[in-house]
Design an enzyme around this catalytic site. Sequence first.
Site, mmCIF file in Angstrom:
data_model
loop_
_atom_site.group_PDB
_atom_site.id
_atom_site.type_symbol
_atom_site.label_atom_id
_atom_site.label_comp_id
_atom_site.label_asym_id
_atom_site.label_seq_id
_atom_site.Cartn_x
_atom_site.Cartn_y
_atom_site.Cartn_z
ATOM 1 N N SER A 133 -2.251 9.024 -19.355
ATOM 2 C CA SER A 133 -0.810 9.239 -19.474
ATOM 3 C C SER A 133 -0.515 10.458 -20.341
ATOM 4 O O SER A 133 0.430 11.202 -20.085
ATOM 5 C CB SER A 133 -0.147 8.003 -20.082
ATOM 6 O OG SER A 133 -0.262 6.887 -19.214
ATOM 7 N N TRP A 157 -11.535 9.073 -13.118
ATOM 8 C CA TRP A 157 -10.615 8.442 -12.156
ATOM 9 C C TRP A 157 -10.049 9.452 -11.149
ATOM 10 O O TRP A 157 -8.849 9.458 -10.859
ATOM 11 C CB TRP A 157 -9.457 7.743 -12.882
ATOM 12 C CG TRP A 157 -9.900 6.763 -13.920
ATOM 13 C CD1 TRP A 157 -10.592 5.600 -13.738
ATOM 14 C CD2 TRP A 157 -9.685 6.866 -15.332
ATOM 15 N NE1 TRP A 157 -10.811 4.975 -14.945
ATOM 16 C CE2 TRP A 157 -10.272 5.729 -15.942
ATOM 17 C CE3 TRP A 157 -9.042 7.806 -16.152
ATOM 18 C CZ2 TRP A 157 -10.256 5.509 -17.302
ATOM 19 C CZ3 TRP A 157 -9.031 7.589 -17.513
ATOM 20 C CH2 TRP A 157 -9.632 6.458 -18.073
ATOM 21 N N ASP A 239 6.205 15.653 -9.901
ATOM 22 C CA ASP A 239 7.594 15.287 -9.599
ATOM 23 C C ASP A 239 7.796 15.146 -8.095
ATOM 24 O O ASP A 239 8.525 14.254 -7.635
ATOM 25 C CB ASP A 239 8.555 16.348 -10.141
ATOM 26 C CG ASP A 239 8.753 16.246 -11.643
ATOM 27 O OD1 ASP A 239 8.492 15.170 -12.203
ATOM 28 O OD2 ASP A 239 9.179 17.249 -12.248
ATOM 29 N N ARG A 242 5.255 12.067 -6.603
ATOM 30 C CA ARG A 242 5.627 10.670 -6.856
ATOM 31 C C ARG A 242 6.499 10.104 -5.741
ATOM 32 O O ARG A 242 6.548 8.894 -5.545
ATOM 33 C CB ARG A 242 6.354 10.563 -8.193
ATOM 34 C CG ARG A 242 5.426 10.708 -9.383
ATOM 35 C CD ARG A 242 6.123 10.477 -10.709
ATOM 36 N NE ARG A 242 5.185 10.720 -11.786
ATOM 37 C CZ ARG A 242 5.325 11.654 -12.722
ATOM 38 N NH1 ARG A 242 6.414 12.434 -12.709
ATOM 39 N NH2 ARG A 242 4.418 11.810 -13.668
ATOM 40 N N ARG A 267 3.322 -20.823 11.837
ATOM 41 C CA ARG A 267 2.782 -21.950 11.079
ATOM 42 C C ARG A 267 3.780 -23.104 11.065
ATOM 43 O O ARG A 267 4.959 -22.911 10.757
ATOM 44 C CB ARG A 267 2.511 -21.490 9.639
ATOM 45 C CG ARG A 267 2.135 -22.579 8.657
ATOM 46 C CD ARG A 267 0.731 -23.065 8.848
ATOM 47 N NE ARG A 267 0.280 -23.880 7.714
ATOM 48 C CZ ARG A 267 -0.816 -24.602 7.702
ATOM 49 N NH1 ARG A 267 -1.604 -24.612 8.772
ATOM 50 N NH2 ARG A 267 -1.172 -25.298 6.654
ATOM 51 N N GLY A 339 0.213 -19.364 1.471
ATOM 52 C CA GLY A 339 -0.508 -20.445 0.799
ATOM 53 C C GLY A 339 -1.989 -20.131 0.681
ATOM 54 O O GLY A 339 -2.388 -19.017 0.342
ATOM 55 N N GLU A 363 -0.308 8.404 -11.012
ATOM 56 C CA GLU A 363 0.753 9.418 -11.011
ATOM 57 C C GLU A 363 1.888 9.046 -11.956
ATOM 58 O O GLU A 363 3.066 9.264 -11.655
ATOM 59 C CB GLU A 363 1.237 9.704 -9.592
ATOM 60 C CG GLU A 363 0.161 10.334 -8.737
ATOM 61 C CD GLU A 363 0.665 11.173 -7.598
ATOM 62 O OE1 GLU A 363 1.847 11.573 -7.615
ATOM 63 O OE2 GLU A 363 -0.145 11.444 -6.692
ATOM 64 N N THR A 365 2.161 5.885 -15.129
ATOM 65 C CA THR A 365 2.373 4.436 -15.167
ATOM 66 C C THR A 365 3.866 4.150 -15.191
ATOM 67 O O THR A 365 4.674 4.976 -15.638
ATOM 68 C CB THR A 365 1.724 3.816 -16.410
ATOM 69 O OG1 THR A 365 2.429 4.269 -17.578
ATOM 70 C CG2 THR A 365 0.251 4.178 -16.521
#
Length: 382
Positions: A133, A157, A239, A242, A267, A339, A363, A365
Amino acid sequence: MPADTTLTEEHREVRRRVRHLAETVIAPAAAVVDRDAAFPRAAHEALVAEGLYVPHLPVALGGLGADALTSCLVIEEVARACASASLTPNVTRLVSLPLLAAAQPDLAERCLRPAATDGAILAFALSEEDAGSDAAAIRTRAVRDADEYVVTGSKRWITNAGVADHYLVAAVTEPETRAISLFVVDRDTEGLSFGPCEDKLGVRGSPTRSVFFDEVRVPAEQRVGAEGEGYRLALEALDHSRVTIAAQAVGLAQGALDYAAGYVCSRRQFGQAVGAFQGVRFMLAEMAMRLEAARQLTYAAAARSEARSSDLRFFSAAAKCFASDVAMRVTVDAVQLLGGHGYTRGSPVERMLRDAKVTQIYEGTNEILRGVLAKQVLAEVG
């Protein structure tokens, strides 16, 4: 999905083309890509063949010259089928933005035309172990030596690492002022190496690796922009990028909603379809409302990206933050609606839930982006 009146017929045609690829090529391979952490080669090649891998590139570089909304539609539809497959074009687009804005024409031509014609892959080497960050805290150095720079350090990363043809690398060129510059490092450059692939929770088909620079020599003409401009160029590119991360989150949420809605219709419990129960219907309604709000905010941000509006930073942060939060909520609810079936490996919604999480992290947090948004709000009243 409701008809979107903001789309032109050209946009709708792009959506139809990508959806066809997603349903016939990308979706059938998504489970294997996730299970084996395999690069989604078929998806990549299909997008390149259709001219939809880098549609934003100018026609002069082999692209379509398409607008930001077109890029969002491509990423959204691919992510609806396979989030891993949507990351390669997403990051290649991110890297292309500083190249288009500030690279020497010959360098931009050498890196970007092959992306349009042959599917060359790009990677953005910005983050480090202690500079995620806080991107300004990077330690990788680039020292000028005659007509070259010597790059030393490591990155962490990095999406597309190991498969990318070119790496856009952020390095400190002035230690006293912490000035950062950007450089293109080619895959076959001596001294460039990679760590093992990270064993990730989600988007497992998108390779994420550390990148190491052992006195890598880079010609000065491969610097992007002037010395010290790198941090500004990187932030401006993010910018814009994102917005397509928001589109990825929207696509993930749409895929989960589609699957969950189909499941509750087929279902049966207590003598009727699960979708007939009011509690289930209310969950679906809430999922659909939030998803459509995220989609419209993303498209509004795309319009500002295209126009390079002064409020782009606010809208791109808001779209990415909101859409990724929606993707998490919708995929969690989709698992709940299925479920036990939703909780098991092999269920598409289980994979989508794992994939959605990272959209809240990369990009910027969502905690950092909320700070960006608050700063913008307070600036208007301060």
